[in-house]
Write a protein that holds these residues in place. Structure first.
Motif, PDB file in Angstrom:
ATOM      1  N   GLU A 102       0.819  -1.204   0.000  1.00 43.04           N
ATOM      2  CA  GLU A 102       0.000   0.000   0.000  1.00 43.04           C
ATOM      3  C   GLU A 102       0.859   1.264   0.000  1.00 43.04           C
ATOM      4  N   THR A 104       1.117   4.552   1.723  1.00 44.70           N
ATOM      5  CA  THR A 104       0.593   5.066   2.984  1.00 44.70           C
ATOM      6  C   THR A 104       0.256   6.547   2.934  1.00 44.70           C
ATOM      7  N   THR A 107      -5.481   7.285   0.797  1.00 40.36           N
ATOM      8  CA  THR A 107      -6.540   6.584   1.530  1.00 40.36           C
ATOM      9  C   THR A 107      -7.504   5.938   0.556  1.00 40.36           C
ATOM     10  N   GLY A 118      -7.165   1.590   3.906  1.00 37.16           N
ATOM     11  CA  GLY A 118      -5.749   1.467   3.593  1.00 37.16           C
ATOM     12  C   GLY A 118      -5.366   2.508   2.563  1.00 37.16           C
ATOM     13  N   GLY A 119      -4.328   2.201   1.773  1.00 38.39           N
ATOM     14  CA  GLY A 119      -3.896   3.121   0.734  1.00 38.39           C
ATOM     15  C   GLY A 119      -4.052   2.493  -0.638  1.00 38.39           C
ATOM     16  N   PRO A 269      -2.928  10.609   4.005  1.00 31.61           N
ATOM     17  CA  PRO A 269      -2.475   9.315   4.538  1.00 31.61           C
ATOM     18  C   PRO A 269      -3.598   8.607   5.276  1.00 31.61           C
ATOM     19  N   TYR A 270      -3.707   7.310   5.060  1.00 29.54           N
ATOM     20  CA  TYR A 270      -4.837   6.606   5.654  1.00 29.54           C
ATOM     21  C   TYR A 270      -4.770   6.519   7.175  1.00 29.54           C
ATOM     22  N   LYS A 271      -3.591   6.697   7.754  1.00 27.12           N
ATOM     23  CA  LYS A 271      -3.508   6.683   9.212  1.00 27.12           C
ATOM     24  C   LYS A 271      -4.145   7.922   9.837  1.00 27.12           C
TER      25      LYS A 271
END
Length: 279
Positions: A102, A104, A107, A118-119, A269-271
């Motif tokens: 992925e 990162t 998204t 995720g990405g 970013p997916y985080k």
């Protein structure tokens, strides 16, 4: 309320951002003596379009199980930022039995009802031995498909289709099994024929379970994909023809349909993303 971003993204921009995934996995595999192969729609795109199928928005590769396990073991040290390998061991919310590479910095939510963000990604599948005997192989496929379906239900929002009878099966599965148990069971079934006599075929997973002779893969050939020379099975036609038939002919217009994920943001970013914000 689902954001308007959900269905409104430029598929070509998405594709171009994905090329870095293929370049990264190619470099890592070459540096560490591993062999990967483009498969499924990625291989078809390389042969027919020299890149992405115009309406396709994901990538698929596979490695023989021995190389796949080495990659998973060392991925955290070998894969450079902003890319990362994700699997169920690295993320408890990850619902698949195979890994993804992925990006990162982006998204993607494939399916809101599975609860995982995720990405931009590339699917990475293991190629495991399966028996040459068709009856034994069919039984093997059936058992794996059954456990894979249970794994889907254990992650799925049971109320995806409302609170009626269709919620009962996922609710029952979630009360009966743990995610960890079903992941272990999937891996046990996948690996059980590896190294045994009478196994000259391997199983592929994308868009269904199929078996191919190992020599279909062999020493990789090289095919152009969006200007990049990537690894393909030794016999690309031997992979594509059984799966797609007349693979060089375009499908009817009404079947040229993109997956279109439930949510896409190529700049976040997916985080930093809260999946509850689009439910």
């Amino acid at each position: 309320m689902v954001s308007e971003k959900v269905f409104n993204y430029d598929i070509r921009e998405y594709q171009l951002r994905s090329i870095g995934l293929l370049e990264t996995i190619d470099r890592v595999c070459r540096e560490h003596g591993l062999t990967y192969y483009m498969i499924a729609g990625t291989l078809l795109g390389a042969v027919r379009h020299r890149g992405f199928i115009p309406w396709d928005d994901d990538m698929d590769i596979a490695l023989m199980r021995s190389d796949y396990d080495v990659l998973m073991q060392h991925a955290d040290e070998w894969i450079p930022a902003p890319y990362a390998i994700v699997d169920h061991k690295r993320c408890s919310r990850y619902p698949k039995y195979f890994a993804k590479l992925e990006n990162t910095d982006t998204t993607i939510v494939e399916n809101i009802h599975l609860g995982y963000a995720g990405g931009i990604y590339m699917d990475i599948f293991p190629l495991d031995d399966v028996p040459d005997n068709r009856v034994a192989r069919a039984f093997h496929f059936y058992r794996f498909h059954f456990v894979r379906k249970l794994l889907y239900f254990v992650y799925r929002d049971p109320y995806k289709h409302g609170h009626g009878i269709r919620s009962w099966i996922p609710l029952l599965v979630q009360k009966t099994f743990t995610k960890e148990h079903l992941h272990r069971r999937c891996q046990t079934i996948l690996r059980e024929w590896n190294g045994k006599d009478g196994c000259n075929h391997v199983m592929t997973h994308d868009d269904g379970l199929c078996a191919y002779r190992k020599d279909t893969f062999g020493v990789p050939s090289k095919l152009e994909f969006e200007g990049f020379m990537a690894c393909a099975p030794a016999n690309p036609e031997g992979f594509l023809k059984p799966f797609y038939g007349d693979y060089m002919s375009l499908p009817p217009v009404e079947k040229r349909v993109s997956h279109f994920h439930d949510y896409c943001d190529l700049n976040t970013p997916y985080k930093q993303f809260d999946i509850n914000s689009i439910k």
